[in-house]
Design an enzyme around this catalytic site. Sequence first.
Site, PDB file in Angstrom:
ATOM      1  N   GLU B  60      -9.217   8.567   6.997  1.00  0.00           N
ATOM      2  CA  GLU B  60      -8.549   7.744   8.010  1.00  0.00           C
ATOM      3  C   GLU B  60      -8.058   8.608   9.175  1.00  0.00           C
ATOM      4  O   GLU B  60      -8.162   8.215  10.342  1.00  0.00           O
ATOM      5  CB  GLU B  60      -7.401   6.949   7.391  1.00  0.00           C
ATOM      6  CG  GLU B  60      -7.858   5.849   6.428  1.00  0.00           C
ATOM      7  CD  GLU B  60      -8.287   6.376   5.067  1.00  0.00           C
ATOM      8  OE1 GLU B  60      -8.005   7.554   4.761  1.00  0.00           O
ATOM      9  OE2 GLU B  60      -8.907   5.609   4.300  1.00  0.00           O
ATOM     10  N   GLN B  82      -9.772   0.225   6.474  1.00  0.00           N
ATOM     11  CA  GLN B  82     -10.188  -0.803   5.511  1.00  0.00           C
ATOM     12  C   GLN B  82      -9.042  -1.705   5.035  1.00  0.00           C
ATOM     13  O   GLN B  82      -9.217  -2.899   4.856  1.00  0.00           O
ATOM     14  CB  GLN B  82     -10.869  -0.113   4.333  1.00  0.00           C
ATOM     15  CG  GLN B  82     -11.739  -1.016   3.530  1.00  0.00           C
ATOM     16  CD  GLN B  82     -12.705  -0.209   2.670  1.00  0.00           C
ATOM     17  OE1 GLN B  82     -12.286   0.403   1.686  1.00  0.00           O
ATOM     18  NE2 GLN B  82     -13.970  -0.184   3.026  1.00  0.00           N
ATOM     19  N   ALA B  84      -4.580  -2.001   5.719  1.00  0.00           N
ATOM     20  CA  ALA B  84      -3.463  -1.423   6.475  1.00  0.00           C
ATOM     21  C   ALA B  84      -2.682  -0.430   5.617  1.00  0.00           C
ATOM     22  O   ALA B  84      -2.055   0.487   6.135  1.00  0.00           O
ATOM     23  CB  ALA B  84      -2.549  -2.520   6.998  1.00  0.00           C
ATOM     24  N   TYR B  86      -3.869   1.841   4.021  1.00  0.00           N
ATOM     25  CA  TYR B  86      -4.523   3.154   4.119  1.00  0.00           C
ATOM     26  C   TYR B  86      -4.515   3.703   5.539  1.00  0.00           C
ATOM     27  O   TYR B  86      -5.256   4.615   5.885  1.00  0.00           O
ATOM     28  CB  TYR B  86      -5.954   3.069   3.575  1.00  0.00           C
ATOM     29  CG  TYR B  86      -5.968   2.489   2.189  1.00  0.00           C
ATOM     30  CD1 TYR B  86      -5.046   2.930   1.237  1.00  0.00           C
ATOM     31  CD2 TYR B  86      -6.837   1.475   1.833  1.00  0.00           C
ATOM     32  CE1 TYR B  86      -5.004   2.378  -0.027  1.00  0.00           C
ATOM     33  CE2 TYR B  86      -6.803   0.916   0.571  1.00  0.00           C
ATOM     34  CZ  TYR B  86      -5.880   1.374  -0.356  1.00  0.00           C
ATOM     35  OH  TYR B  86      -5.832   0.821  -1.606  1.00  0.00           O
ATOM     36  N   HIS B 129      -2.775  -2.946  -1.491  1.00  0.00           N
ATOM     37  CA  HIS B 129      -3.686  -3.780  -0.688  1.00  0.00           C
ATOM     38  C   HIS B 129      -2.927  -4.978  -0.134  1.00  0.00           C
ATOM     39  O   HIS B 129      -3.506  -6.033   0.090  1.00  0.00           O
ATOM     40  CB  HIS B 129      -4.874  -4.281  -1.518  1.00  0.00           C
ATOM     41  CG  HIS B 129      -5.652  -3.202  -2.170  1.00  0.00           C
ATOM     42  ND1 HIS B 129      -5.321  -2.675  -3.398  1.00  0.00           N
ATOM     43  CD2 HIS B 129      -6.758  -2.526  -1.765  1.00  0.00           C
ATOM     44  CE1 HIS B 129      -6.182  -1.732  -3.715  1.00  0.00           C
ATOM     45  NE2 HIS B 129      -7.058  -1.612  -2.744  1.00  0.00           N
TER      46      HIS B 129
END
Lengths: 410, 338
Positions: B60, B82, B84, B86, B129
Amino acid sequence: MAEPQTSSHRLELHIPEPAARPGGTASFDHISFAIGAAARKPAPLAPEAELRELPFGLIRVMGTENSAWDPQLPPETMRQALRIMLQTRLFEDRMFRAHRQGKTSFFMKSTGEEAIGIAPAMLLGAGDMCFPTYRMQGWLIARGYPLEMMINQIYSNAKDPLAGRQLPILYSARDYGFYSLSGNVGSRFGHAVGWAMASAYKGDDKIALGFIGEGSTAEGDFHEALTFAGVYRAPAILAINNNQWAISTFAGIATADGTTFASKAIAYGIPGLRVDGNDFLAVWAATQWAAERARANLGATLIEFLTYRASGHSTSDDPTKYRPADEAAHWPLGDPIERLKAHLIQLGEWSEERHAQAGAELTEQLRSAQRAAEEVGTLGQSKPSVAEMFNCVFKEPDWRVIEQRRELGV
Amino acid sequence: MATMNMIQAINSALDVKLTDDPDTLIFGEDVGYFGGVFRVTDGLAKKHGLKRCFDTPISEGGIIATAIGMGAYGLRPIPEIQFADYILPAFDQLVSEAARLRYRSGGDFWAPITVRSPYGGGIFGGQTHSQSPEAIFAHITGLKTVIPSTPYDAKGLLIAAIEDDDPVIFLEPKRLYNGPFDGRPGQALKTWEGHPAADVPEGHYTVPLGKAAVVRDGQEATVLAYGTMVHVALAGIAESGVDAELIDLRSIVPLDIETITASVAKTGRCVILHEASRFGGFGGELAALLQERCFWALKSPIERVAGWDTPYPHAFEWDYFPGPGRLAKALARVMENA
Ligand SMILES: Cc1ncc(C[n+]2csc(CCOP(=O)(O)OP(=O)(O)O)c2C)c(N)n1
């Protein structure tokens, strides 16, 4: 059959230490200075797999008989390089004194490392972009950035091109191929790769030159940038300025001993060059090799420039607290200015008199630039309009900065 | 006009920009050939070529650093993170670089990047997630943070974000990708079919950043929300029976302070609803701004309804999630002294 191991093995945590601390005898015996595999100069377009010995050798030109890497520079180019290196050193010494005189808050020098920023500045194209560290003031001087503007920036005075928003020497000069510096070490290494990828995306011919200190190669930014550079074959030269020290921390804390910073390239699938960074001609030749490779669409090269930080880390640092006071004198690769000067004298292209005269001329230029900057003012005597504090947060100010500017009454 | 869910609307925005601006390009983890784990970039690589929409290493920090460098060159990169959750490995790049580049360089360089990232819970994604990190970005001077609540807005705001010359964090409420979820988990999945904001023009249009939407007119109280919570708020208002005005902020930076203060000045009561945990959340900033600007119009204390101050818990998702019931109770409280 082997006996099962008993518990006689006790683990021991290894904390590396430099060869000498203050009072000790300086030594660089732990570093290999052998030319080794770098005696050969491979074609710049050679496949990476054929280049994997290079990062363990050392590219040298001066003092080496018939070096394959000799860039065969015309004497006038070498004289010009010498003048720029000298100007950089005199400039930095002068600004260091200005700090001691209370004219600015902070300053950093690149004493002994001047060749590394200056050779690339002289040989790369006007459209290429350097992503510098704070030890690359020589780039700006080589590119003809006005000395007075540099000093205005260092003084954060009313004519500071960065309008008082940035710490001294963290310049930005787009038109001179010099990307904006930041106080965070390493965080622009990946920008060099992105910028280079953009040039390739557009089908242009510009390449990027990213710099990072050896201490900062331990940051994730370094490894992320190399991963991207390797994967997308970014047309970039990624250079490590290995000056042996990261403030008080020796290079052996940034990587395991017995290896080289240049050899990290191997794992990323790009060539790695290890270069005598105090040999102006070697710096030139290695940069030129990598530039040719990048422009031929073969992607990035990692270059480790071996040098020595002869000065303190910054105006806030006293290196005698953590390394032998005479360590610089033991540095086997000498001083880049002295070496290029001796080389030119040996060629019959320079003399002590011409050197002294050049020093006097350059000092005069510096004096007048400093005088002009001081007419505007030193730190605190003069500053840009306070309204500048609120500019450039966004392209267009939002209501917060407009209201806060009003609240402050500027 | 076509009926689009939020995935299709965002995909359409990206398609429009890839078509009309050769300097835009998309990259991120799994976004190329496969089209992204939420299928948002589906078909774009095939249509526009891999150079316009490609996969990246799982890095990232590297993704954002690369985007900033490209932005400095003159491109308009649209990187995807992919989830938020991360985005944090890239936090330094966003804070110290993207947000500060223009300022520190005196306007020499800037980073016109749009970082898309699905955020928020309600999908049994557990701690990693489900998070809503918008307040962290709102605190960073130099970043804009945009959060759509409908397909129409998602497309228009995303195009506006891409065309903006400052760095934008574009948070996509993943619970809204397929339908206007109102915070009642037991119900059958509602799709965007038939929702007025699912009528999305196929071509180019923008919804300006910094312009809130009054989703429901009301006289008695003001509810401030964004993203998923706009739909939860509608349900909560209906459940409460209070005649509340609902404002969808659409972007928290820039913040439409005028629309918000005008509404609270009118109603005198305010409940702020967000999914992120309460302490230090964006609701705190909104409450402070309103008491500075509307204190004498206030008839009751401003209430915040938010996620609890715990990490996002897997099995307790619906105990954590600030649903319509909690909003209705807060509305009842602000109405107590009516
Ligand atoms: C991200 C970050 N961490 C720490 C610092 C504090 N710091 C400034 S310079 C420096 C040493 C850097 O050493 P190196 O990369 O070897 O470069 P050199 O100063 O030797 O040129 C440190 C730790 C910083 N500026 N940024």
